[in-house]
Design an enzyme around this catalytic site. Structure first.
Site, PDB file in Angstrom:
ATOM      1  N   CYS A   1     -51.777  -5.641 -19.223  1.00 63.07           N
ATOM      2  CA  CYS A   1     -51.639  -5.461 -17.767  1.00 63.07           C
ATOM      3  C   CYS A   1     -50.542  -4.480 -17.354  1.00 63.07           C
ATOM      4  CB  CYS A   1     -51.387  -6.807 -17.101  1.00 63.07           C
ATOM      5  SG  CYS A   1     -52.785  -7.914 -17.290  1.00 63.07           S
TER       6      CYS A   1
ATOM      7  N   ASP B   1       0.865  -1.182   0.000  1.00 58.78           N
ATOM      8  CA  ASP B   1       0.000   0.000   0.000  1.00 58.78           C
ATOM      9  C   ASP B   1       0.901   1.232   0.000  1.00 58.78           C
ATOM     10  OD1 ASP B   1      -3.279   0.222   0.905  1.00 58.78           O
ATOM     11  OD2 ASP B   1      -2.085   2.067   0.859  1.00 58.78           O
TER      12      ASP B   1
ATOM     13  N   LYS C   1     -51.038  -0.564 -18.124  1.00 55.51           N
ATOM     14  CA  LYS C   1     -52.186   0.099 -17.468  1.00 55.51           C
ATOM     15  C   LYS C   1     -52.022   0.110 -15.949  1.00 55.51           C
ATOM     16  CE  LYS C   1     -55.705  -3.521 -16.876  1.00 55.51           C
ATOM     17  NZ  LYS C   1     -55.664  -3.623 -15.428  1.00 55.51           N
TER      18      LYS C   1
ATOM     19  N   TYR D   1     -38.263 -12.311 -16.465  1.00 61.24           N
ATOM     20  CA  TYR D   1     -38.237 -10.890 -16.861  1.00 61.24           C
ATOM     21  C   TYR D   1     -36.842 -10.270 -16.810  1.00 61.24           C
ATOM     22  CZ  TYR D   1     -43.188 -11.549 -15.940  1.00 61.24           C
ATOM     23  OH  TYR D   1     -44.458 -12.034 -15.943  1.00 61.24           O
TER      24      TYR D   1
END
Ligand SMILES: NC(=O)c1ccc[n+]([C@@H]2O[C@H](COP(=O)([O-])OP(=O)(O)OC[C@H]3O[C@@H](n4cnc5c(N)ncnc54)[C@H](O)[C@@H]3O)[C@@H](O)[C@H]2O)c1
Length: 438
Positions: free
Chosen positions: A268, A30, A271, A257
């Site tokens: 469906c 580091d 709306k 989906y």
């Protein structure tokens, strides 16, 4: 294995402790001396459950060392895990300053190395970074070749702060993006024992998966919170609702989906989403994410239209008109919107849809067709071969086997096929294949 870890923040420090616990020799690197001093003293540089004890144990085990020297770390190890920070820049782009500097340093370190080395990028990186940016830097600085003198690969990190040791030991999966076998084989030695699937993929896909997962998590949190705000206004218990939503493993918490394809539509979803937006509006509930769904869906339709328009073709054949395969329902079908666009632009259009054809012959759905889309209905043709023969470009919105077979039989080499449904047999098509977004 001899492993160096660059960047000892949450990801790097937890990886260092867990790899040493599992018996590997680990060199931590580091730029922050304070972190190196803590690790050298057997103390944790990050606040994480279980890390205080684990760091003390592994330091006592003698398998951990630390250095600021990139050269030494690369020389002493066979593999480097690179976990430096990739924060946001002020404009939202990814700040890769630390990563670019490190790529140069490890490239310079590789000049002296005579045995192959594997660089595993574990920081989150925008897709394309490893192959287009980091790999060329390492090759240029080292004068050595990827795939011969060293390998690069990308392994997304899925641990969560707060439960990172547990997540390290039980990740959702291990994904390695690599352009060769060797790095994946080496990573199997390190992570193959974990109780999860081990997948290999392209480097770019692995980079993208990390973004996709994080964005999906953000989307889920926001969806639950928007639902709760609407529930509050409607005096419904949001916990009860979301608990039940999550119990549906068939359609809700599942892969349903979640496959790329064409826009949603039908009788469906549009709306019910509109009704939800209205409910929210009259109660002054702001649901910006759900309000954007219909906008995004329209963008998807526009994307398909743009692909047709840019082709310059004016004789269009559409295969499919209803909102999904296996139904004759034309209500709010996005394919009807496509057809209307082509008619509006004065293009020649023929349409084949066996379900819609059947229903108009038998009279089912006929009233809807006659009342709402008579201009489209008269373009229907019940012979798919004729529709194909008369078109310069085919828009395929139906993916059943008979349609695929007809396309394979009848499409000519001079025709364009725009695929909206991810056709399975597309390699057998003679025409110029164009995927909607693939
Ligand atoms: N924190 C998480 O829960 C988490 C989870 C998955 C992925 N990630 C991704 O992993 C990466 C690291 O995240 P983090 O939270 O551990 O970051 P962090 O900011 O906690 O740590 C990064 C470390 O890199 C060090 N560093 C910077 N330049 C260096 C260099 N040239 N050489 C060596 N070290 C250098 C920094 O001093 C710091 O200690 C990021 O890309 C992040 O998006 C983080």
């Amino acid at each position: 294995m001899q492993v160096s870890i660059f960047g000892l923040g949450y990801v790097g420090a937890v990886s260092l402790a867990c790899l040493a616990r599992d018996g590997h020799r680990v060199v931590g690197v580091d730029v922050d001396q304070a972190k190196l001093d803590l690790i050298a003293a057997g103390r944790t540089p990050v606040v994480e459950e279980g890390m205080v004890q684990l760091m003390a144990d592994v330091a006592a085990g003698g398998l951990v060392s630390v250095t600021r020297e990139t050269r030494q770390a690369v020389k002493e190890t066979e593999m480097s895990l690179i976990c430096v920070g990739t924060p946001s820049a002020a404009n939202g782009s990814q700040d890769q300053t630390a990563m670019l500097g490190l790529a140069r340093d490890v490239g310079i370190a590789m000049r002296e190395k005579t045995v192959p080395h594997v660089f595993v990028f574990r920081s989150t990186l925008v897709p394309g970074t490893v192959e287009d940016v980091l790999l060329p830097i390492i090759e240029a600085e080292s004068g050595k070749k990827d795939g011969v003198d060293f390998h690069v690969c990308f392994q997304p990190e899925f641990l969560r702060e707060g439960s990172s040791i547990r997540d390290y030991d039980k990740p959702p999966y291990t994904i390695v993006g690599a352009n060769a076998e060797a790095p994946a084989t080496k990573l199997r030695e390190l992570f193959g024992h974990l109780p999860c699937e081990f997948y290999t993929t392209s480097i770019r896909a692995a980079e993208m998966v990390k973004y996709c997962c994080n964005n999906f998590h953000a989307l889920k949190i926001t969806f639950a919170n928007e639902t709760a705000r609407l529930c509050e206004a409607l005096e419904v218990d949001p916990f009860e609702v979301m608990d039940l939503v999550c119990k549906d493993r068939q359609l809700n918490i599942s892969s349903a989906y979640l496959k790329p394809g064409f826009a949603y539509g039908g009788s469906c979803l549009p709306k019910d989403l509109r009704a939800t937006m209205y409910l929210a509006k009259i109660r002054d509930v702001d649901l910006p994410m759900q309000a954007a769904i219909a906008v995004s869906n329209r963008s998807h339709i526009d994307h398909a239209i743009a692909k047709v328009m840019v082709s310059g073709k004016r004789k269009i054949g559409m295969i499919g008109l209803s909102f999904k395969t296996g139904t004759d329902d034309l209500r709010e079908s996005p394919l009807v919107l496509l057809a209307e666009h082509f008619v509006g632009k004065g293009m020649q259009l023929r349409i084949y849809d066996p379900e819609v054809q059947l229903s108009s012959l038998l009279g089912a759905n006929r009233q809807y067709i006659e009342r709402h889309v008579p201009h489209i209905a008269k373009l229907l043709d019940n012979n798919i071969a004729t529709v194909i023969a008369e078109s310069e470009l085919l828009v395929v919105g139906l993916g059943d086997r008979r349609v695929c077979a007809a396309l394979i039989d009848h499409v000519r080499a001079d025709q364009v096929v725009l695929d909206l449904v991810n056709l399975s047999d597309r390699d057998e098509l003679r025409g110029h294949y164009v995927g909607l977004c693939w």
